[in-house]
Design a protein around this motif. Structure first.
Motif, PDB file in Angstrom:
ATOM      1  N   ASP A 135       0.830  -1.195   0.000  1.00 29.10           N
ATOM      2  CA  ASP A 135       0.000   0.000   0.000  1.00 29.10           C
ATOM      3  C   ASP A 135       0.871   1.254   0.000  1.00 29.10           C
ATOM      4  OD1 ASP A 135      -2.817   1.279   0.797  1.00 29.10           O
ATOM      5  OD2 ASP A 135      -1.303   2.122   2.147  1.00 29.10           O
TER       6      ASP A 135
ATOM      7  N   GLY B 289       1.307   3.930  -3.049  1.00 28.88           N
ATOM      8  CA  GLY B 289       0.913   5.313  -2.776  1.00 28.88           C
ATOM      9  C   GLY B 289       2.045   6.297  -2.996  1.00 28.88           C
TER      10      GLY B 289
ATOM     11  N   MET C  44      -6.517   5.879  -0.603  1.00 25.53           N
ATOM     12  CA  MET C  44      -5.707   4.840   0.027  1.00 25.53           C
ATOM     13  C   MET C  44      -5.511   5.034   1.531  1.00 25.53           C
ATOM     14  SD  MET C  44      -2.765   4.438  -2.881  1.00 25.53           S
ATOM     15  CE  MET C  44      -2.196   2.871  -2.277  1.00 25.53           C
TER      16      MET C  44
ATOM     17  N   CYS D 209      -1.978   6.590   5.511  1.00 24.01           N
ATOM     18  CA  CYS D 209      -1.215   7.084   4.367  1.00 24.01           C
ATOM     19  C   CYS D 209       0.012   7.918   4.760  1.00 24.01           C
ATOM     20  CB  CYS D 209      -2.153   7.884   3.478  1.00 24.01           C
ATOM     21  SG  CYS D 209      -1.881   7.619   1.745  1.00 24.01           S
TER      22      CYS D 209
END
Length: 155
Positions: free
Chosen positions: A26, A30, A69, A75
């Protein structure tokens, strides 16, 4: 977890369903998106955004990444966004649990953005920057060119 859960106000922690592997991926994806977007915005060989609106474009890019996300782990996208606040919470009374929570999650927001930034830059260079036309020859000084042209007509 428990009474020390308020540490998540300062640093990022994974959602209960997120594994270390998925969290790492992730953050790599990102940060990769972030780097590709920033490089596209500031590359002078692209059409780009109007002059002076680059910060707004980057802010909107970050907003889009966070909204799409951010639910997984907040994040972090930047090691400084997580490591400094995590060290603060360790010293400020939350203790060593800030490093053991989430199955040792603390290293993911530090390492994954670094990997994602490198991959995003490589992807941008390979898929966009290498395909720009060659830079044209530098334009000479107009006054020099005019003077040279007028001198050659008098010969």
């Amino acid at each position: 977890m428990g009474p020390k859960e308020t540490a998540s106000i300062f640093a990022t922690y994974p959602a209960p369903y997120l594994s270390l592997t998925n969290g790492f991926l992730d953050q790599v994806v990102g940060t990769g998106f972030l780097m590709v977007g920033i490089l596209a915005i500031v590359d002078k060989r692209n059409q780009g955004v109007p002059a002076g609106l680059e910060p707004v474009a980057v802010g909107l890019l970050i907003l889009a990444i966070e909204l799409s996300m951010g639910v997984n782990c907040g994040c972090p996208l930047n090691p400084a966004r997580d490591l400094g606040p995590r060290l603060f919470t360790y010293v400020a009374g939350w203790g060593p649990e800030v490093f053991s929570a989430g199955n040792g999650w603390w290293w993911v927001p530090v390492v994954a953005p670094l990997v994602g930034a490198v991959l995003g830059t490589v992807i941008y260079q390979l898929l966009v920057a290498l395909h720009h036309p060659e830079d044209p020859a530098p334009i000479q000084d107009l006054e020099f060119v005019q003077r040279t042209d007028s001198d050659s007509t008098h010969l």
